[in-house]
Design a protein around this motif. Sequence first.
Motif, PDB file in Angstrom:
ATOM      1  N   ARG A  85       0.856  -1.203   0.000  1.00 14.11           N
ATOM      2  CA  ARG A  85       0.000   0.000   0.000  1.00 14.11           C
ATOM      3  C   ARG A  85       0.885   1.243   0.000  1.00 14.11           C
ATOM      4  O   ARG A  85       1.865   1.343   0.756  1.00 14.11           O
ATOM      5  CB  ARG A  85      -0.961   0.027   1.180  1.00 14.11           C
ATOM      6  CG  ARG A  85      -0.321  -0.085   2.548  1.00 14.11           C
ATOM      7  CD  ARG A  85      -1.293   0.189   3.698  1.00 14.11           C
ATOM      8  NE  ARG A  85      -2.459  -0.679   3.687  1.00 14.11           N
ATOM      9  CZ  ARG A  85      -3.604  -0.404   4.296  1.00 14.11           C
ATOM     10  NH1 ARG A  85      -3.730   0.722   4.991  1.00 14.11           N
ATOM     11  NH2 ARG A  85      -4.614  -1.238   4.264  1.00 14.11           N
ATOM     12  N   GLY A  86       0.554   2.175  -0.886  1.00 14.16           N
ATOM     13  CA  GLY A  86       1.316   3.413  -0.976  1.00 14.16           C
ATOM     14  C   GLY A  86       2.503   3.356  -1.916  1.00 14.16           C
ATOM     15  O   GLY A  86       3.233   4.352  -2.026  1.00 14.16           O
ATOM     16  N   TYR A  87       2.683   2.240  -2.610  1.00 13.41           N
ATOM     17  CA  TYR A  87       3.847   2.074  -3.483  1.00 13.41           C
ATOM     18  C   TYR A  87       3.423   1.702  -4.899  1.00 13.41           C
ATOM     19  O   TYR A  87       2.486   0.912  -5.098  1.00 13.41           O
ATOM     20  CB  TYR A  87       4.769   0.968  -2.964  1.00 13.41           C
ATOM     21  CG  TYR A  87       5.454   1.291  -1.665  1.00 13.41           C
ATOM     22  CD1 TYR A  87       6.775   1.720  -1.631  1.00 13.41           C
ATOM     23  CD2 TYR A  87       4.775   1.172  -0.448  1.00 13.41           C
ATOM     24  CE1 TYR A  87       7.403   2.014  -0.430  1.00 13.41           C
ATOM     25  CE2 TYR A  87       5.397   1.469   0.755  1.00 13.41           C
ATOM     26  CZ  TYR A  87       6.714   1.892   0.754  1.00 13.41           C
ATOM     27  OH  TYR A  87       7.331   2.187   1.940  1.00 13.41           O
TER      28      TYR A  87
ATOM     29  N   ALA B  77      -2.380  -3.181   9.415  1.00 16.06           N
ATOM     30  CA  ALA B  77      -2.848  -2.977   8.049  1.00 16.06           C
ATOM     31  C   ALA B  77      -1.979  -3.744   7.067  1.00 16.06           C
ATOM     32  O   ALA B  77      -2.481  -4.363   6.120  1.00 16.06           O
ATOM     33  CB  ALA B  77      -2.841  -1.490   7.715  1.00 16.06           C
ATOM     34  N   LEU B  78      -0.677  -3.731   7.279  1.00 16.07           N
ATOM     35  CA  LEU B  78       0.236  -4.438   6.379  1.00 16.07           C
ATOM     36  C   LEU B  78      -0.015  -5.940   6.431  1.00 16.07           C
ATOM     37  O   LEU B  78      -0.025  -6.626   5.393  1.00 16.07           O
ATOM     38  CB  LEU B  78       1.683  -4.133   6.751  1.00 16.07           C
ATOM     39  CG  LEU B  78       2.092  -2.658   6.690  1.00 16.07           C
ATOM     40  CD1 LEU B  78       3.521  -2.491   7.171  1.00 16.07           C
ATOM     41  CD2 LEU B  78       1.936  -2.109   5.280  1.00 16.07           C
TER      42      LEU B  78
ATOM     43  N   ALA C  69       4.800  -7.404   7.744  1.00 14.29           N
ATOM     44  CA  ALA C  69       3.561  -8.013   7.259  1.00 14.29           C
ATOM     45  C   ALA C  69       3.630  -9.532   7.376  1.00 14.29           C
ATOM     46  O   ALA C  69       2.676 -10.192   7.816  1.00 14.29           O
ATOM     47  CB  ALA C  69       3.308  -7.608   5.806  1.00 14.29           C
ATOM     48  N   ALA C  70       4.767 -10.102   6.983  1.00  9.45           N
ATOM     49  CA  ALA C  70       4.939 -11.557   7.038  1.00  9.45           C
ATOM     50  C   ALA C  70       4.917 -12.052   8.481  1.00  9.45           C
ATOM     51  O   ALA C  70       4.309 -13.090   8.786  1.00  9.45           O
ATOM     52  CB  ALA C  70       6.238 -11.950   6.344  1.00  9.45           C
TER      53      ALA C  70
ATOM     54  N   PRO D   1      -9.525   2.227  12.597  1.00  7.82           N
ATOM     55  CA  PRO D   1     -10.387   1.424  13.475  1.00  7.82           C
ATOM     56  C   PRO D   1     -10.651   0.022  12.945  1.00  7.82           C
ATOM     57  O   PRO D   1     -10.910  -0.894  13.736  1.00  7.82           O
ATOM     58  CB  PRO D   1     -11.684   2.242  13.538  1.00  7.82           C
ATOM     59  CG  PRO D   1     -11.280   3.646  13.228  1.00  7.82           C
ATOM     60  CD  PRO D   1     -10.143   3.530  12.251  1.00  7.82           C
ATOM     61  N   ALA D   2     -10.549  -0.169  11.649  1.00  9.79           N
ATOM     62  CA  ALA D   2     -10.786  -1.495  11.072  1.00  9.79           C
ATOM     63  C   ALA D   2      -9.779  -2.520  11.565  1.00  9.79           C
ATOM     64  O   ALA D   2     -10.054  -3.724  11.537  1.00  9.79           O
ATOM     65  CB  ALA D   2     -10.746  -1.411   9.541  1.00  9.79           C
TER      66      ALA D   2
END
Length: 300
Positions: free
Chosen positions: A63-65, A83-84, A111-112, A224-225
């Motif tokens: 995200r963002g890339y 999120a990641l 993330a991993a 919040p998610a």
Amino acid sequence: METLRPLHRVIAGVLDVVYHEAGPSDGPPVFLMHGFPYDIHAYAEVAPRLAAAGCRVIVPYLRGYGPTRFVSADTPRSGEQAALGADLLALMDALKLPRAVLAGYDWGGRAACVVAALWPQRCAGLVSYNSYNIQNIARALEPDLPENEHRLWYQYYFHSERGRNGLARDRRAVTRLLWRQWSPSWKFDDATFERSAAAFDNPDFVAVVIQSYRHRFGLVPGDPAYADTEKRLAAQPVIAVPTITFDGEDDGVRSPAPAANHAHGFGLNRQHRIVPGVGHNMPQEAPELFAKAVLELVHR
């Protein structure tokens, strides 16, 4: 110079993810996750090795890339660890891959680690640079030794609006400086940097980066998610899947540490290795070693 092509895209959770895929479609799946401030080309020499060994290799833009985009303008541009991890899990779901070897460093390694810790049934094995890469946000404001604090200047810079404006004004100057500081023994050329720097032109890059470095210190709220996931991560869950961790002797962000320093974060199936002559971007600096570690877990 190898460029990762072709590119594919899929809607995965809140993202329209663009990713490179190589190798046989029925091969053992491997996800290669890049960090900040890098892109999928960190794996330009790793992915072909794994594909040639029969793996189905998936290398997404985070995200963002690059060309990865948020599906909705209303989604918070968060770069927090939950999120990641959720993005990686959503991508596995979108590609209908119930289980895979997960490998990464920096943001991608986080993330991993998140998926390996919270959804171990989805992780066949983990390669993590810098070991246990789940943030302990509750203790983030505790001071470290001065020789460690100075390495994090960019994080403190991003905490201020001066830092946000500096990154927005000249993304390439800031990120190129970080490449040099973090990997002092890696002699990359202009073309190598520019191949990855194009990914920082993503319209959400600055927002995601700034939120990430503020959230990890508890300075801003998260999306919040992901509140429930962050609550689970706050417990510093143990990673029990088969794991190979690395540190680089020349890492300009995090000094190499013995296995015992992160033993609390792992079960009994972890091997730790310190690599001489390698800075923060191991997949690009030592692609053969990184690929071999992934294959060790694939063939375990």
